[in-house]
Design a protein around this motif. Structure first.
Motif, PDB file in Angstrom:
ATOM      1  N   PHE A 118       0.771  -1.091   0.074  1.00 55.72           N
ATOM      2  CA  PHE A 118      -0.303  -0.120   0.261  1.00 55.72           C
ATOM      3  C   PHE A 118       0.809   1.317   0.318  1.00 55.72           C
ATOM      4  N   PHE A 119       2.065   1.244   0.408  1.00 52.91           N
ATOM      5  CA  PHE A 119       2.628   2.540   0.942  1.00 52.91           C
ATOM      6  C   PHE A 119       3.563   2.259   0.180  1.00 52.91           C
ATOM      7  N   ILE A 120       4.508   1.711  -0.958  1.00 52.00           N
ATOM      8  CA  ILE A 120       4.481   1.926  -2.601  1.00 52.00           C
ATOM      9  C   ILE A 120       3.935   2.969  -3.410  1.00 52.00           C
ATOM     10  N   ASP A 125       3.994  11.920   0.021  1.00 54.00           N
ATOM     11  CA  ASP A 125       5.080  11.880   0.380  1.00 54.00           C
ATOM     12  C   ASP A 125       5.477  12.867   1.637  1.00 54.00           C
ATOM     13  N   LEU A 126       5.168  12.086   2.659  1.00 53.70           N
ATOM     14  CA  LEU A 126       5.875  13.007   3.923  1.00 53.70           C
ATOM     15  C   LEU A 126       6.583  12.151   4.611  1.00 53.70           C
ATOM     16  N   ASP A 134       6.537   6.123   5.813  1.00 54.11           N
ATOM     17  CA  ASP A 134       5.821   5.360   5.703  1.00 54.11           C
ATOM     18  C   ASP A 134       6.494   4.159   5.930  1.00 54.11           C
ATOM     19  N   SER A 135       8.057   4.091   5.956  1.00 55.04           N
ATOM     20  CA  SER A 135       8.841   3.181   6.324  1.00 55.04           C
ATOM     21  C   SER A 135       8.853   3.278   8.137  1.00 55.04           C
ATOM     22  N   ILE A 136       8.962   4.715   8.670  1.00 59.88           N
ATOM     23  CA  ILE A 136       8.605   4.563   9.959  1.00 59.88           C
ATOM     24  C   ILE A 136       7.429   4.057  10.452  1.00 59.88           C
ATOM     25  N   ALA A 137       6.632   4.235   9.962  1.00 59.04           N
ATOM     26  CA  ALA A 137       4.990   3.306  10.071  1.00 59.04           C
ATOM     27  C   ALA A 137       5.160   1.855  10.556  1.00 59.04           C
ATOM     28  N   GLY A 256      11.767  -0.588   6.066  1.00 59.96           N
ATOM     29  CA  GLY A 256      11.302   0.077   6.545  1.00 59.96           C
ATOM     30  C   GLY A 256      12.904   1.090   7.485  1.00 59.96           C
ATOM     31  N   LEU A 257      13.858  -0.347   7.727  1.00 65.05           N
ATOM     32  CA  LEU A 257      15.045   0.265   8.207  1.00 65.05           C
ATOM     33  C   LEU A 257      15.861   0.564   7.366  1.00 65.05           C
ATOM     34  N   THR A 258      16.042   0.157   6.266  1.00 68.36           N
ATOM     35  CA  THR A 258      16.942   0.783   5.044  1.00 68.36           C
ATOM     36  C   THR A 258      16.298   2.307   4.687  1.00 68.36           C
ATOM     37  N   ASP A 259      15.342   2.796   4.389  1.00 69.64           N
ATOM     38  CA  ASP A 259      15.001   4.104   4.913  1.00 69.64           C
ATOM     39  C   ASP A 259      16.085   4.901   5.500  1.00 69.64           C
ATOM     40  N   VAL A 260      16.330   4.116   6.179  1.00 76.15           N
ATOM     41  CA  VAL A 260      17.286   5.212   7.883  1.00 76.15           C
ATOM     42  C   VAL A 260      18.253   5.706   7.204  1.00 76.15           C
ATOM     43  N   PHE A 261      18.839   4.363   5.926  1.00 78.86           N
ATOM     44  CA  PHE A 261      20.227   4.007   5.340  1.00 78.86           C
ATOM     45  C   PHE A 261      20.038   5.461   4.491  1.00 78.86           C
ATOM     46  N   PHE A 262      19.128   5.298   3.367  1.00 84.74           N
ATOM     47  CA  PHE A 262      19.574   6.131   1.748  1.00 84.74           C
ATOM     48  C   PHE A 262      18.799   7.234   2.672  1.00 84.74           C
ATOM     49  N   THR A 263      19.953   8.154   2.570  1.00 86.23           N
ATOM     50  CA  THR A 263      19.662   9.228   2.953  1.00 86.23           C
ATOM     51  C   THR A 263      19.440  10.045   1.268  1.00 86.23           C
TER      52      THR A 263
END
Length: 326
Positions: A118-120, A125-126, A134-137, A256-263
């Motif tokens: 769903f998020f994809i 765009d928040l 969405d990654s945090i969720a 979701g965690l991958t987003d933390v490393f995707f700057t």
């Protein structure tokens, strides 16, 4: 040379996974948490470390498709492993007796994968800093799922005598040290495997999307394969089923965690739309696996159950579909 390096790194991951299963079983016995909780959370989280580390290493190589393909492809492969377990134990449906205990885990797995799809699709765009909401969720949903599973895990009542622990089971301190050492081994081996996988994608011309979903997902899921088969042989069916469903849950947390490393922005916003097909197939296969383990179906084609055969066909059909779409 690159293929030799790839095979060597894969074999090392298999060896470490065997030790992981042995010490995980010892932890389940010594802590009294039981195979259900340890398999679903502790073992599943640790055997999914290659997926997490592969995704992070892929971002460092500038290959987000390799990261996403690894996680979604691993979901499909984990459910394919249920069919493998069925074929290995074709004389008896070992997993059937443990199925009801994992109905909640399987349902939560389906929920998390559904949210990822769903998020994809929604492309919300928040962001909080550079990390998408969405990654945090997804990460928060995983934490809530873990809490729910823990509180629903049956606890021994007052006066309930725990079964005697064989002398061959390592002591708690040895089990913790061995488990941590095996996990550290995965941390050091995985980046090596990722580099060789990226080289293979370049040499073969198949691209990181296909290689990530097939070859890399297969290798990073080898710990689940070995741990599951080893757990079955140890008689720990709870740990085996929980490991596979729990790994799929953890993969969505890792997404979701991958987003933390995707700057460079929101990670889910750059995921190739082709992965929606793979994500959906992972969702379908998880639902099929849950239904197959809950339903009392005992029909076979040669030595494989019909539900396991269906998982095999859907898995290879999905791989063929991804290949034909380039």
């Amino acid at each position: 040379m690159v293929w030799i390096e790839f095979v060597v790194s894969a074999l090392l991951i298999v060896y470490v996974a065997i030790k992981l299963a042995e010490y995980g079983d010892a932890l389940a016995a010594r802590t009294g948490l039981g195979g259900l909780f340890v398999g679903t959370l502790l073992i599943a989280g640790t055997t999914s470390l290659p997926e997490v580390l592969t995704s992070i290493s892929s971002l460092q190589l500038g290959e987000p498709n390799l990261a996403a393909g690894n996680l979604f492809g691993s979901n499909m492969f984990n459910m394919f492993l249920l069919a493998v377990v069925d074929m290995v134990n074709h004389r008896k449906r070992i997993l059937r007796g443990a199925a009801m205990k994992h109905a909640l885990t399987g349902s939560l797995t389906i929920l998390l994968i559904s949210f990822a799809v769903f998020f994809i699709l929604a492309d919300i765009d928040l962001s909080l800093g550079w990390v998408g909401l969405d990654s945090i969720a997804l990460m928060l949903l995983y934490v809530l799922a873990v809490r729910l599973i823990y509180h629903q895990t049956p606890q021994p009542g007052p006066g309930h005598a725990a079964p005697p622990i064989p002398d061959s089971v390592p002591k708690l301190g040895v089990a913790i040290f061995g488990f941590a050492l095996a996990a550290a081994g995965l941390i050091f081996i995985t980046p090596w495997m990722v580099r060789t996988s990226n080289d293979i994608a370049t040499i073969t011309g198949l691209g990181t999307t296909f290689i990530g979903t097939t070859l890399v997902a297969l290798v990073t899921s080898l710990p689940e394969l070995v741990t599951t088969i080893t757990a079955i042989r140890l008689g720990a069916a709870d740990m085996a089923v929980g490991n596979l469903f729990g790994s799929n849950m953890f993969n969505m947390f890792a997404l979701g965690l991958t987003d933390v490393f995707f700057t460079q922005g929101r990670f889910l916003s750059v995921v190739d739309p082709a992965f929606l097909v793979i994500a959906s197939l992972g969702l379908i296969m998880t639902g099929m696996a849950l239904i197959g383990n809950l339903a009392r179906l005992e029909r076979r084609v040669l030595f494989i159950e019909l539900d396991a055969l269906a998982l095999v066909l859907v898995y290879f059909g999905g791989i063929w579909l991804l290949y034909t779409r380039g």
